[in-house]
Design a protein around this motif. Sequence first.
Motif, PDB file in Angstrom:
ATOM      1  N   THR A 111       0.842  -1.199   0.000  1.00  0.00           N
ATOM      2  CA  THR A 111       0.000   0.000   0.000  1.00  0.00           C
ATOM      3  C   THR A 111       0.878   1.250   0.000  1.00  0.00           C
ATOM      4  OG1 THR A 111      -1.796  -1.110   1.174  1.00  0.00           O
ATOM      5  CG2 THR A 111      -1.763   1.293   1.266  1.00  0.00           C
ATOM      6  N   PRO A 112       0.677   2.173  -0.937  1.00  0.00           N
ATOM      7  CA  PRO A 112       1.498   3.394  -0.983  1.00  0.00           C
ATOM      8  C   PRO A 112       1.111   4.377   0.116  1.00  0.00           C
ATOM      9  CG  PRO A 112      -0.189   3.466  -2.677  1.00  0.00           C
ATOM     10  CD  PRO A 112      -0.281   2.097  -2.053  1.00  0.00           C
ATOM     11  N   ARG A 166       0.692   8.637   1.198  1.00  0.00           N
ATOM     12  CA  ARG A 166       0.522  10.008   0.721  1.00  0.00           C
ATOM     13  C   ARG A 166       0.961  10.933   1.841  1.00  0.00           C
ATOM     14  NH1 ARG A 166      -4.561  11.150  -3.288  1.00  0.00           N
ATOM     15  NH2 ARG A 166      -3.975   9.608  -4.867  1.00  0.00           N
ATOM     16  N   ASP A 214      -7.075   3.391  -0.373  1.00  0.00           N
ATOM     17  CA  ASP A 214      -6.095   2.489  -0.975  1.00  0.00           C
ATOM     18  C   ASP A 214      -4.680   2.996  -0.736  1.00  0.00           C
ATOM     19  OD1 ASP A 214      -6.061   4.711  -2.556  1.00  0.00           O
ATOM     20  OD2 ASP A 214      -6.444   3.671  -4.441  1.00  0.00           O
ATOM     21  N   HIS A 215      -4.505   3.904   0.210  1.00  0.00           N
ATOM     22  CA  HIS A 215      -3.183   4.413   0.552  1.00  0.00           C
ATOM     23  C   HIS A 215      -3.147   4.750   2.044  1.00  0.00           C
ATOM     24  CE1 HIS A 215      -5.583   8.016  -0.412  1.00  0.00           C
ATOM     25  NE2 HIS A 215      -4.932   8.532   0.602  1.00  0.00           N
ATOM     26  N   ALA A 250       5.897  -0.008  -2.714  1.00  0.00           N
ATOM     27  CA  ALA A 250       4.959   0.948  -2.114  1.00  0.00           C
ATOM     28  C   ALA A 250       5.431   2.381  -2.340  1.00  0.00           C
ATOM     29  CB  ALA A 250       4.798   0.662  -0.621  1.00  0.00           C
ATOM     30  N   SER A 265       3.933   6.079  -4.383  1.00  0.00           N
ATOM     31  CA  SER A 265       3.553   7.026  -3.333  1.00  0.00           C
ATOM     32  C   SER A 265       3.686   8.471  -3.812  1.00  0.00           C
ATOM     33  CB  SER A 265       4.428   6.806  -2.090  1.00  0.00           C
ATOM     34  OG  SER A 265       4.210   5.542  -1.506  1.00  0.00           O
TER      35      SER A 265
END
Length: 425
Positions: free
Chosen positions: A75-76, A78, A250-251, A297, A301
């Motif tokens: 999962t990236p 932010r 989703d992040h 990931a 990002s």
Amino acid sequence: MPAAPIAHAEDLAAFVDASPSSYHAATEVARRLQDAGFVALDETQAWPHEPGRYLVVRDGALIAWVVPSAATTTTPVRVFGAHTDSPGFKLKPQPTTGRLGWLQAGVEVYGGPLLNSWLDRELRLAGRLVLDDGTEVLADSGPLLRLPQLAIHLDREANERFALDKQAHTQPVWGLGAPESADLLGELAGSAGVDAARIRGYDLVTADSARGAVFGREDAFFAAGRLDDLASVHAGTVAMSALGSDLDSDHIPVLAVFDHEEIGSATRSGAAGPFLEDVLERIGLALGADRGERMRALASSWCVSSDVGHSVHPNYPGKHDPQVRPVLGSGPILKINANQRYSTDGVGAAAWHGWCEAAGVTSQEFVSNNTVPCGSTIGPITATRLGIRTVDVGIPILSMHSARELAGTSDLYDLTRVAERFFRG
């Protein structure tokens, strides 16, 4: 002006007032996020593996994040990045000085303050005291110091030419008497409720004591000290606080506010240090990620580096680009530099405009006049350290690095709206 931007500015005024130093700022961000349900973690302890909302403080810096229930090993993140420190003066060793019946404080210039703006203001002295047992205590003197300007009668050419000697003319007064009969650290110890004899170290800076204020036609303006960069820290904090524990994303949203940007960021709590990398690695380990998965990931990002930029100045238009001229009240700015003093590229610009559009916010662009050197931010540092796609943004202001800076009331609110949209995806 609608009520929401004004209320936001008033909350920023309270935030700035509670944050006279980077250590106070990190503490205030932590307090606000904990009130919103975030859990404070200790770097020396094991961290939980469960989804949730967490934060960790390192000196005058803080990183907070939300791990959604659907997060996986790839999962990236932010990251919304900003900095807690501001230009000013830092207390030297053996700080109780003075002469001719005046008590003065020995200070050193920190960063690149606009020196003359610090004259004739009531100043606070604030930061942390470190005691003999290693305990760190926040201290804030309240209005205590002043840099009195020389009267025009004693310098008839002051309005034609004016320059301050960084040593001789920047030592503020804080009382009357002989230095050997006074103790400036004792004053700070008293405000913190500790015994001055127990102080073994300190990190103390000056701050303008006047509270931020909304003013101007239709309440267009907001002025306060330390808007560079507490305006961005506040925006990120408000946006992060709005994220619920049931975030469907989703992040992984991350708020990273660093110290020491004004002096190059090369410290353990600065953007050039390992703080963000350490935290992201521990988040990945908690999710069970190996090194390859962590790299995957990071490759997907984003980092939004938020710091103030220059509004066009009506009295000095020649200092700005002749075409690209952001102005207060017309929205946050996208910061662009051909030599990558800002990390924005075409992909980042497109993403930023998309987040602004989704938030219903108008954005402006900023680029320097070719003859005026461009400053830099934590953006290129973060991009270089981690390889995360990074875009530099902020709000336009006037009087940058003054003891009291000027922003647009609506811009402050709009930056927060875009930050929340960025976090939510």
